[in-house]
Design a protein around this motif. Structure first.
Motif, PDB file in Angstrom:
ATOM      1  N   VAL A   1       0.802  -1.234   0.000  1.00  0.00           N
ATOM      2  CA  VAL A   1       0.000   0.000   0.000  1.00  0.00           C
ATOM      3  C   VAL A   1       0.831   1.280   0.000  1.00  0.00           C
ATOM      4  CG1 VAL A   1      -1.980  -1.062   1.105  1.00  0.00           C
ATOM      5  CG2 VAL A   1      -0.217  -0.022   2.496  1.00  0.00           C
TER       6      VAL A   1
ATOM      7  N   ILE B   1      -3.348  -7.671   1.698  1.00  0.00           N
ATOM      8  CA  ILE B   1      -3.070  -7.280   3.087  1.00  0.00           C
ATOM      9  C   ILE B   1      -3.831  -8.172   4.061  1.00  0.00           C
ATOM     10  CG2 ILE B   1      -2.380  -4.894   2.587  1.00  0.00           C
ATOM     11  CD1 ILE B   1      -5.092  -4.005   3.617  1.00  0.00           C
ATOM     12  N   PHE B   2      -5.013  -8.676   3.632  1.00  0.00           N
ATOM     13  CA  PHE B   2      -5.751  -9.542   4.548  1.00  0.00           C
ATOM     14  C   PHE B   2      -5.137 -10.921   4.667  1.00  0.00           C
ATOM     15  CE2 PHE B   2      -8.637  -6.363   5.432  1.00  0.00           C
ATOM     16  CZ  PHE B   2      -9.217  -6.749   6.637  1.00  0.00           C
TER      17      PHE B   2
ATOM     18  N   GLN C   1       0.034 -13.750   9.443  1.00  0.00           N
ATOM     19  CA  GLN C   1       0.830 -13.278  10.575  1.00  0.00           C
ATOM     20  C   GLN C   1       0.154 -13.648  11.895  1.00  0.00           C
ATOM     21  OE1 GLN C   1       2.044  -9.191  10.462  1.00  0.00           O
ATOM     22  NE2 GLN C   1       3.075  -9.345  12.413  1.00  0.00           N
TER      23      GLN C   1
ATOM     24  N   VAL D   1     -19.600 -11.552  15.597  1.00  0.00           N
ATOM     25  CA  VAL D   1     -19.802 -10.148  15.982  1.00  0.00           C
ATOM     26  C   VAL D   1     -19.452  -9.221  14.815  1.00  0.00           C
ATOM     27  CG1 VAL D   1     -18.914  -8.288  17.449  1.00  0.00           C
ATOM     28  CG2 VAL D   1     -19.469 -10.496  18.448  1.00  0.00           C
ATOM     29  N   VAL D   2     -18.274  -9.422  14.231  1.00  0.00           N
ATOM     30  CA  VAL D   2     -17.826  -8.486  13.198  1.00  0.00           C
ATOM     31  C   VAL D   2     -18.622  -8.671  11.903  1.00  0.00           C
ATOM     32  CG1 VAL D   2     -15.865  -7.750  11.803  1.00  0.00           C
ATOM     33  CG2 VAL D   2     -15.525  -8.333  14.190  1.00  0.00           C
TER      34      VAL D   2
ATOM     35  N   SER E   1     -22.353  -7.659  12.398  1.00  0.00           N
ATOM     36  CA  SER E   1     -22.598  -6.206  12.432  1.00  0.00           C
ATOM     37  C   SER E   1     -22.526  -5.623  11.033  1.00  0.00           C
ATOM     38  CB  SER E   1     -21.563  -5.481  13.279  1.00  0.00           C
ATOM     39  OG  SER E   1     -21.436  -6.101  14.508  1.00  0.00           O
ATOM     40  N   LEU E   2     -21.506  -6.058  10.275  1.00  0.00           N
ATOM     41  CA  LEU E   2     -21.347  -5.502   8.932  1.00  0.00           C
ATOM     42  C   LEU E   2     -22.524  -5.878   8.047  1.00  0.00           C
ATOM     43  CD1 LEU E   2     -17.553  -5.929   8.287  1.00  0.00           C
ATOM     44  CD2 LEU E   2     -18.829  -3.847   8.729  1.00  0.00           C
TER      45      LEU E   2
ATOM     46  N   PHE F   1     -13.860  -3.125  16.712  1.00  0.00           N
ATOM     47  CA  PHE F   1     -13.557  -3.244  15.284  1.00  0.00           C
ATOM     48  C   PHE F   1     -14.837  -3.156  14.461  1.00  0.00           C
ATOM     49  CE2 PHE F   1      -9.334  -5.230  16.209  1.00  0.00           C
ATOM     50  CZ  PHE F   1      -8.600  -4.445  15.347  1.00  0.00           C
ATOM     51  N   ALA F   2     -15.887  -3.845  14.941  1.00  0.00           N
ATOM     52  CA  ALA F   2     -17.157  -3.826  14.215  1.00  0.00           C
ATOM     53  C   ALA F   2     -17.687  -2.395  14.137  1.00  0.00           C
ATOM     54  CB  ALA F   2     -18.157  -4.747  14.895  1.00  0.00           C
TER      55      ALA F   2
ATOM     56  N   LEU G   1     -15.626  -0.415  11.646  1.00  0.00           N
ATOM     57  CA  LEU G   1     -15.905  -0.761  10.248  1.00  0.00           C
ATOM     58  C   LEU G   1     -17.252  -0.210   9.806  1.00  0.00           C
ATOM     59  CD1 LEU G   1     -14.514  -4.382  10.194  1.00  0.00           C
ATOM     60  CD2 LEU G   1     -13.751  -2.478   8.775  1.00  0.00           C
TER      61      LEU G   1
ATOM     62  N   ILE H   1      -1.918  -6.441  14.857  1.00  0.00           N
ATOM     63  CA  ILE H   1      -1.886  -6.870  13.449  1.00  0.00           C
ATOM     64  C   ILE H   1      -3.167  -6.406  12.776  1.00  0.00           C
ATOM     65  CG2 ILE H   1      -1.845  -8.838  11.855  1.00  0.00           C
ATOM     66  CD1 ILE H   1      -0.631 -10.506  14.050  1.00  0.00           C
ATOM     67  N   PHE H   2      -4.291  -6.611  13.471  1.00  0.00           N
ATOM     68  CA  PHE H   2      -5.571  -6.256  12.864  1.00  0.00           C
ATOM     69  C   PHE H   2      -5.794  -4.749  12.893  1.00  0.00           C
ATOM     70  CE2 PHE H   2      -5.872 -10.720  13.762  1.00  0.00           C
ATOM     71  CZ  PHE H   2      -6.303 -11.177  12.517  1.00  0.00           C
TER      72      PHE H   2
ATOM     73  N   PHE I   1      -3.424  -2.418  12.495  1.00  0.00           N
ATOM     74  CA  PHE I   1      -2.731  -1.749  11.389  1.00  0.00           C
ATOM     75  C   PHE I   1      -3.306  -2.151  10.037  1.00  0.00           C
ATOM     76  CE2 PHE I   1       0.629  -5.204  11.475  1.00  0.00           C
ATOM     77  CZ  PHE I   1       0.662  -5.497  10.115  1.00  0.00           C
ATOM     78  N   THR I   2      -3.794  -3.417   9.942  1.00  0.00           N
ATOM     79  CA  THR I   2      -4.366  -3.822   8.654  1.00  0.00           C
ATOM     80  C   THR I   2      -5.701  -3.128   8.395  1.00  0.00           C
ATOM     81  OG1 THR I   2      -3.346  -5.967   8.966  1.00  0.00           O
ATOM     82  CG2 THR I   2      -5.007  -5.811   7.253  1.00  0.00           C
ATOM     83  N   ILE I   3      -6.609  -3.221   9.376  1.00  0.00           N
ATOM     84  CA  ILE I   3      -7.968  -2.718   9.146  1.00  0.00           C
ATOM     85  C   ILE I   3      -8.021  -1.194   9.226  1.00  0.00           C
ATOM     86  CG2 ILE I   3     -10.297  -2.701  10.130  1.00  0.00           C
ATOM     87  CD1 ILE I   3      -9.909  -5.658  10.761  1.00  0.00           C
TER      88      ILE I   3
ATOM     89  N   LEU J   1      -3.953   0.374   6.932  1.00  0.00           N
ATOM     90  CA  LEU J   1      -3.731  -0.016   5.541  1.00  0.00           C
ATOM     91  C   LEU J   1      -5.012   0.103   4.724  1.00  0.00           C
ATOM     92  CD1 LEU J   1      -1.328  -3.076   5.917  1.00  0.00           C
ATOM     93  CD2 LEU J   1      -0.790  -0.663   5.732  1.00  0.00           C
ATOM     94  N   MET J   2      -6.153  -0.285   5.334  1.00  0.00           N
ATOM     95  CA  MET J   2      -7.401  -0.219   4.571  1.00  0.00           C
ATOM     96  C   MET J   2      -7.825   1.214   4.292  1.00  0.00           C
ATOM     97  SD  MET J   2      -9.967  -3.221   5.718  1.00  0.00           S
ATOM     98  CE  MET J   2     -11.452  -2.255   5.561  1.00  0.00           C
TER      99      MET J   2
ATOM    100  N   VAL K   1      -5.968   3.545   3.344  1.00  0.00           N
ATOM    101  CA  VAL K   1      -5.198   4.114   2.236  1.00  0.00           C
ATOM    102  C   VAL K   1      -5.652   3.572   0.877  1.00  0.00           C
ATOM    103  CG1 VAL K   1      -2.857   4.403   1.352  1.00  0.00           C
ATOM    104  CG2 VAL K   1      -3.281   4.422   3.793  1.00  0.00           C
TER     105      VAL K   1
END
Lengths: 107, 197
Positions: free
Chosen positions: A34, A48-49, A55, A90-91, A94-95, B37-38, B41, B185-186, B188-190, B193-194, B196
């Protein structure tokens, strides 16, 4: 005498170094993709995902050392997997709800 | 002899239950982060009101933060290895290094927040900004608590040396510290990075 690890897994120097190197590589790949964005958004997004999930797995295996060797570690592992299920519910839930709400408001 | 072995066994079992309890605490903390996070987003949908985060963030700065946290995780692992080898001085040295790296991370994050607020991306500009500061701030707060805990651990190691108790507490701290890096990790990714893409 072997050290009690309470099912949290024995730490090993080699495994730690491998974990560190893999994490570094995956982090750099994600940032490289990115800075600036090189491919189409869909590809960058997938890249990235995948890097993040890999990781995550590397850290769980090499640093947290989750395993199924003993009764205790299996209990840890099962509760961990259950939490992953709850997290996804949950995630994603919600989305899904908010997306469908937004869709119904606009159409 | 047999009684001693039995007591030892019983003791270890109680310890295992304690560690499992701490592990469950960490898993519930994961659920706290999942809801943040939810929220983030949902509030960061492409046409959200308010300024976009994209123009305010500097990715190389975020990469620096990430590397500090990753390195601190590694040094903590080294202190656990020194603990196995019964070398209190080495354990403390690695813990101090972990503390320094973690403090660099928190320092950079606080500096970033101040910078964002000065440039006009503050807590109250939009729902998205509130969600950003809540999520990243909660993570930063956890790391700060982890830093306090490392200090407490260093003091404990000076007084109690390496005992069964300090070993168990080091395992708790290790789980907590590793968990924070996994959440990052999540983050910086979500978040970064997302934003950008």
């Amino acid at each position: 005498m072997s050290e009690p690890d309470f099912g949290t897994g024995k730490k090993k120097f080699n495994v730690y170094v491998i974990g560190l190197v893999l994490c570094l590589v995956l982090t750099l790949i994600a940032f490289w993709a990115v800075m600036p964005p090189k491919y189409s958004p869909t590809i960058t997004f997938s890249l990235i995902f995948i890097a993040a999930i890999l990781q995550f797995l590397v850290q769980v295996v090499c640093f947290l050392r989750l395993n199924a060797a003993t009764e205790q570690s299996r209990i840890n592992l099962m509760s961990f997997l259950f939490t992953v299920v709850v997290l996804v519910a949950v995630v994603a839930g919600s989305l899904w709800i908010m997306w469908s709400l937004s869709y119904n408001m606009m159409h | 002899m047999r009684v001693a072995a039995h007591v030892q066994n019983h003791h270890q079992e109680a310890d295992s239950i304690d560690v499992f309890g701490f592990w469950l605490y960490i898993l519930t903390d994961c659920i706290l982060f999942a809801s943040l996070f939810a929220t983030y987003l949902v509030l960061h949908k492409p046409h959200a009101v308010g300024p976009a985060l994209k123009s305010y963030i500097d990715l190389s700065y975020v990469l620096g933060e990430t590397l500090f946290l990753l390195a601190s995780n590694f040094t903590f692992g080294m202190s656990i290895l020194a603990l196995y080898k019964n070398k209190p001085a080495l354990v403390k040295a690695w813990l101090i290094l972990t503390f320094v790296l973690g403090a660099c991370f928190v320092g950079m994050e606080v500096n970033e927040f101040i910078h964002l607020a000065r440039e006009g991306y503050s807590w109250q500009v939009s729902g998205a900004a509130s969600a950003f500061f809540t999520l990243v701030g909660t993570h930063g707060f956890h790391v700060t608590m982890g830093l306090l805990w490392i200090i407490v651990m260093i003091v404990q190691l000076s007084f109690f040396k390496i005992s069964d108790h300090t070993k168990r507490r080091m395992i708790y701290l290790g789980l907590f510290w590793n968990f924070l890096d996994i959440v990052w990790i999540f983050v910086f990714t979500i978040v970064y990075l997302m934003a950008v893409i």
